[in-house]
Design a protein around this motif. Structure first.
Motif, PDB file in Angstrom:
ATOM      1  N   SER A 333       0.872  -1.165   0.000  1.00 17.34           N
ATOM      2  CA  SER A 333       0.000   0.000   0.000  1.00 17.34           C
ATOM      3  C   SER A 333       0.911   1.217   0.000  1.00 17.34           C
ATOM      4  CB  SER A 333      -0.923  -0.011   1.221  1.00 17.34           C
ATOM      5  OG  SER A 333      -1.848   1.073   1.144  1.00 17.34           O
ATOM      6  N   ASN A 339      -5.102   2.241   7.796  1.00 14.42           N
ATOM      7  CA  ASN A 339      -5.826   3.510   7.768  1.00 14.42           C
ATOM      8  C   ASN A 339      -7.150   3.279   7.063  1.00 14.42           C
ATOM      9  OD1 ASN A 339      -6.850   6.065   7.197  1.00 14.42           O
ATOM     10  ND2 ASN A 339      -4.823   6.978   6.876  1.00 14.42           N
ATOM     11  N   PRO A 340      -8.279   3.419   7.762  1.00  7.73           N
ATOM     12  CA  PRO A 340      -9.577   3.154   7.138  1.00  7.73           C
ATOM     13  C   PRO A 340      -9.837   3.984   5.894  1.00  7.73           C
ATOM     14  CG  PRO A 340      -9.800   3.336   9.517  1.00  7.73           C
ATOM     15  CD  PRO A 340      -8.404   3.757   9.193  1.00  7.73           C
ATOM     16  N   ALA A 341      -9.137   5.109   5.742  1.00  7.19           N
ATOM     17  CA  ALA A 341      -9.331   5.944   4.564  1.00  7.19           C
ATOM     18  C   ALA A 341      -8.636   5.363   3.333  1.00  7.19           C
ATOM     19  CB  ALA A 341      -8.816   7.359   4.831  1.00  7.19           C
ATOM     20  N   ILE A 342      -7.769   4.391   3.535  1.00  2.52           N
ATOM     21  CA  ILE A 342      -7.068   3.751   2.415  1.00  2.52           C
ATOM     22  C   ILE A 342      -7.462   2.278   2.402  1.00  2.52           C
ATOM     23  CG2 ILE A 342      -4.822   3.286   1.352  1.00  2.52           C
ATOM     24  CD1 ILE A 342      -3.680   5.617   2.879  1.00  2.52           C
ATOM     25  N   PRO A 343      -8.418   1.897   1.558  1.00  3.49           N
ATOM     26  CA  PRO A 343      -8.953   0.530   1.589  1.00  3.49           C
ATOM     27  C   PRO A 343      -7.891  -0.562   1.441  1.00  3.49           C
ATOM     28  CG  PRO A 343     -10.339   1.953   0.240  1.00  3.49           C
ATOM     29  CD  PRO A 343      -9.118   2.744   0.571  1.00  3.49           C
ATOM     30  N   THR A 345      -5.061  -0.797   2.755  1.00  3.11           N
ATOM     31  CA  THR A 345      -4.446  -1.143   4.038  1.00  3.11           C
ATOM     32  C   THR A 345      -5.351  -2.077   4.834  1.00  3.11           C
ATOM     33  OG1 THR A 345      -5.363   0.757   5.265  1.00  3.11           O
ATOM     34  CG2 THR A 345      -3.287   1.107   4.098  1.00  3.11           C
TER      35      THR A 345
END
Length: 471
Positions: A333, A339-343, A345
């Motif tokens: 990644s 980080n929930p904002a970066i799927p 991850t």
């Protein structure tokens, strides 16, 4: 940091020793630097002409040049100027030899002149070279940090060479080659057949294949040719040959990937299994101790989590077929934290846990990892990452096709890696080469297919990447 000994600091009887292990890259570098391309000094060359690769021996002057490292780095060290050197060569160095290089002061003369006996020998005390050196020792203290010396990239691809040598010991793999009607695809097919890797069945337009063969001067008589046109029908016929038991692999020629995959993945009469198909680029990157696998960069555009499970498992299987007993898989990644904002991850964290609980088998999976800390130990340490994978990844699973495609091409065109490709997850290996691939890329893809087929049939790899990978 190197520090010299000045003339005033040197005493008769002073000595210094360095050690050096001869590598294949040393021979390549010396050949370029000296211009001496005598084939008996080069790796992977049949210089005797008996059809077998011969063991190279180091040029004698390479061993002699090691003496200058002792004189220039240690005794007297930085600032030393050579005046003369005599050498007698007693034996020859070979790849893997660990050499001890020594110098001992025998006399101090006027005007800063120092005389030394010099010697290069193996660990078993066999003398390779010996002689006497005369130098002008430095008058003042000099220190030098050699870490600022630029590195050298050796554009050699020893991993594929080794895999090719192993694969040539297996019987050729019966392979349906679809639409090999351009010089690259037909030439690559002929090269792989000549090396005993595949037994090709050419499936496509007879007129176009024969015209291409005439252009490149290829005799088609050794090959079976099934006249099928258009390309879509040729792809369907190649898949049917698998079901008929006539071939055990499929190779893409001069047609669009979609036209071939459409028949491989169809539910009725295709080559699907319960696992999703995915593509693996195997990259032979100069300077790396083992190949790097990148997946998926050719088939799955934006894979969801379930697709990534199969992509990871396929990458592990390909790595195991190449002799990596327990592949380390880095899920890539942009960052190495969840980080929930970066799927990607989130997917990486789930894939890691699934592998930990045995839902993905045969490898060690960790992520998310950024590219730097997946492949570089120091980068992982600098970020405080504790992981069996970080810094040691054998396979890199990318978030999507775009990322994988860019990574593979960056390694190819910037890092000078050699690439080969294989599709896993089908009933037989599929060589999904690019229409722009040269003969060598197609040859290496055939190597992958043959080794993968052997692993699928026997459960054991034909080769082992490292001694510790052997059972």
């Amino acid at each position: 940091m190197a520090r010299n000994k000045t003339y005033d600091e040197i005493s008769v009887g002073d000595s210094a020793t360095l050690t050096r292990t001869l590598t294949a890259n040393d021979l390549f570098v010396f050949a370029h630097a000296s211009g001496n391309v005598n084939p008996m000094h080069l790796p992977n060359v049949d210089w005797t002409g008996d059809g077998k690769v011969d063991e190279p021996i180091a040029p004698s002057m390479w061993a002699g040049a090691l003496i200058s490292a002792v004189l220039g780095n240690v005794l007297p060290g930085p600032g030393t100027v050579y005046r003369s050197q005599t050498l007698s060569f007693r034996d020859r160095a070979r790849i893997g030899d660990r050499l001890e290089v020594s110098a001992k002061v025998t006399a101090k003369k006027s005007d800063g002149i120092v005389e030394l006996t010099t010697r290069v020998k193996r660990e078993d005390d066999t003398v390779i070279a010996e002689g006497d050196a005369v130098v002008t020792a430095p008058e003042r203290t000099i220190t030098f940090d050699a870490s600022s010396l630029p590195g050298i990239l050796i554009e050699s691809h020893q991993h594929f060479d080794r895999l090719l040598e192993a694969a040539e010991t297996l019987p050729p793999l019966p392979t349906a080659v679809v639409a090999p009607d351009d010089p690259n695809s037909l030439g690559g097919t002929a090269l792989a057949a000549r090396d005993g890797l595949i037994e090709p069945v050419l499936v496509g337009s007879r007129s176009r294949i024969e015209a291409t063969a005439a252009r490149i001067g290829l005799d088609l008589s050794p090959f079976e040719l099934i006249d099928v046109d258009p390309e879509d029908a040729a792809a369907a016929r190649a898949v049917a040959l698998v079901h008929e038991g006539r071939v055990r692999a499929v190779m893409k020629g001069h047609l669009h990937t979609d036209d071939l995959l459409r028949h491989i993945v169809k539910r009725d009469g295709g080559l699907r299994t319960k696992r999703r198909l995915s593509h693996c680029f195997v990259m032979d990157v100069p300077g790396r101790a083992s190949p790097v696998i990148i997946s998926d960069a050719a088939i799955n555009i934006s894979p969801d989590l379930q697709a990534k499970v199969d992509i990871v498992q396929n990458a592990i299987d390909v790595a195991r077929s190449l002799g990596i007993a327990t592949p380390k898989v880095g899920i890539l990644s942009a960052i190495e934290t969840v980080n929930p904002a970066i799927p990607s991850t989130l997917d990486a964290a789930v894939l890691s846990k699934m592998a930990e609980r045995g839902q993905i088998k045969g490898g060690i999976v960790d992520g998310p990892l950024a590219m730097d800390n997946a492949i570089d130990v120091q980068a992982a340490k600098s970020k405080g990452i504790t992981s069996l994978v970080a810094g040691h990844a054998d396979a890199l699973v990318v978030p999507n096709l775009e990322a994988g495609n860019m990574l593979a091409k960056e390694l190819t065109f910037i890092a000078h890696a050699e690439a080969a490709g294989l599709v896993a997850g089908a009933k037989v290996p599929v060589m999904l080469t690019s229409r722009a691939d040269n003969d060598r890329a197609r040859l290496c893809s055939c190597v992958l297919a043959l080794l993968y087929d052997h692993w699928q049939k026997t459960g054991e790899p034909l080769v082992h990447q490292n001694e510790e990978d052997k059972p």
